[in-house]
Motif scaffolding. Structure first.
Motif, mmCIF file in Angstrom:
data_model
loop_
_atom_site.group_PDB
_atom_site.id
_atom_site.type_symbol
_atom_site.label_atom_id
_atom_site.label_comp_id
_atom_site.label_asym_id
_atom_site.label_seq_id
_atom_site.Cartn_x
_atom_site.Cartn_y
_atom_site.Cartn_z
ATOM 1 N N SER A 2 67.687 18.505 -63.325
ATOM 2 C CA SER A 2 66.853 18.960 -64.426
ATOM 3 C C SER A 2 65.386 18.626 -64.173
ATOM 4 C CB SER A 2 67.318 18.340 -65.742
ATOM 5 O OG SER A 2 67.233 16.923 -65.686
ATOM 6 N N THR A 3 65.141 17.463 -63.530
ATOM 7 C CA THR A 3 63.763 17.086 -63.216
ATOM 8 C C THR A 3 63.158 18.046 -62.199
ATOM 9 O OG1 THR A 3 64.260 14.747 -63.624
ATOM 10 C CG2 THR A 3 62.290 15.244 -62.341
ATOM 11 N N ASP A 137 65.354 25.814 -72.873
ATOM 12 C CA ASP A 137 66.327 25.081 -72.059
ATOM 13 C C ASP A 137 66.734 25.939 -70.863
ATOM 14 O OD1 ASP A 137 68.241 23.489 -71.001
ATOM 15 O OD2 ASP A 137 69.587 23.487 -72.728
ATOM 16 N N GLY A 139 68.579 25.345 -67.158
ATOM 17 C CA GLY A 139 69.229 24.426 -66.233
ATOM 18 C C GLY A 139 69.172 22.988 -66.677
ATOM 19 N N ASP A 140 69.393 22.751 -67.951
ATOM 20 C CA ASP A 140 69.355 21.408 -68.539
ATOM 21 C C ASP A 140 67.961 20.789 -68.547
ATOM 22 O OD1 ASP A 140 72.083 21.403 -69.087
ATOM 23 O OD2 ASP A 140 72.585 20.620 -67.099
ATOM 24 N N ALA A 141 66.952 21.596 -68.260
ATOM 25 C CA ALA A 141 65.565 21.127 -68.318
ATOM 26 C C ALA A 141 64.852 21.851 -69.452
ATOM 27 C CB ALA A 141 64.852 21.386 -66.994
ATOM 28 N N TYR A 142 64.035 21.124 -70.180
ATOM 29 C CA TYR A 142 63.304 21.714 -71.295
ATOM 30 C C TYR A 142 61.905 22.097 -70.816
ATOM 31 C CZ TYR A 142 67.147 19.920 -74.086
ATOM 32 O OH TYR A 142 68.397 19.668 -74.598
#
Length: 296
Positions: A2-3, A137, A139-142
């Motif tokens: 996510s990062t 949202d 890929g699990d990244a905001y």
């Protein structure tokens, strides 16, 4: 993971902002052979015109179509100022390079002073649409929506510029003038007629960067254009003078490098790495990524 997604997309958002400024710089230098240090002024004009229109032009505002109208007002203002600068200040100096640099540097300083005297030196909150304040949202990244907006806008501008340059008569003249202005002039085509249009296009792209940069940063200030102009010049040199596609490649490289290094390293290290990348390109490929080597 996510990062990585977050850093990649926010880095591309920063790259999109650099490209919007650099695309006009690249076109102007490639065709007119002008290093326009006043290009940041067009960004400032676009940002402040958008900010002003959001509160004063009927129908314009920070929501929905209102912001589109305000941004269109800012883009038109930037294009108009750029065209006037070419007609009044640059056109008499096309054969006098040193005077060009002095005039554009002086205009840049005077423009910042004018913006400060009109609206003050302190940053002003920018009228951002509510959607741009949120996140998406992926890929699990905001991901900040402001970054996604910049990426979409830069992709649209790149596509429109390429279509214009490749499939219109004026675009073909501009491309030919970038490659060999003397040959085009020898064929009886007055390339200078395209200079004003190129300045206007560059001013419009910079003004759009100013409007969307206000959304990205959340505020607008008189010196904002100058700070972005530094990285835009780096992008133009790395990409190759006169190459819009090269500027796009270089903007992506600079934006991603800056974002990843600043995150995993110390604050400001990303800027140093960008300058180091510029030095490497100048040493080993001085014509830039997409530029052509100069032969004797």
């Amino acid at each position: 993971m996510s990062t990585f997604v977050l850093l990649t997309l926010t880095g591309l958002g920063l790259a999109a902002l650099y490209f919007l400024v650099a695309s006009g710089l690249s076109l102007v230098f490639g065709l007119a052979d002008v290093l326009n240090f006043a290009h940041g002024l067009f960004l400032g004009v676009g940002a402040y015109a958008t900010w002003w229109a959001a509160g004063h032009v009927p129908g314009a505002g920070p929501t929905g179509f209102g912001f589109v109208l305000a941004a269109a007002f800012g883009v038109a203002a930037g294009a108009l100022v750029a065209a006037l600068v070419e007609l009044v200040l640059i056109r008499p100096l096309y054969s006098r390079t040193i005077e060009q640099v002095l005039v554009t540097v002086g205009l840049s300083l005077a423009g910042v002073a004018l913006l400060q005297s009109t609206w003050g030196a302190d940053p002003r909150p920018f009228p951002r649409p509510e959607w741009t304040r949120g996140v998406t949202d992926i890929g699990d990244a905001y991901i900040p929506n402001a970054s996604l907006l910049l990426i979409i806008a830069a992709a649209a501008v790149l596509t429109l510029l390429l279509l214009f340059l490749r499939f219109t008569r004026v675009g073909l003249v501009i491309r030919a003038g970038v490659e060999n202005r003397e040959m085009v002039t020898a064929l009886g085509i007055d390339v200078r007629k395209a200079f004003t249009l190129v300045f206007a296009i560059g001013g419009a792209a910079a003004a759009l960067a100013g409007a969307l940069g206000g959304v990205y940063f959340g505020s607008v200030s008189p010196g904002q254009g100058g700070s972005l102009l530094i990285f835009a010049f780096i992008v133009v040199v790395i990409g190759g003078m006169g190459s819009v596609v090269g500027s796009a490649y270089a903007a992506v490289a600079v934006g991603l490098l800056q974002q990843f290094v600043n995150y995993y390293g110390t604050a400001g290290l990303g800027d140093i790495c960008v300058v180091a990348l510029l030095a490497i390109v100048l040493l080993f490929r001085p014509q830039g990524i997409a530029g052509r080597a100069v032969t004797a």
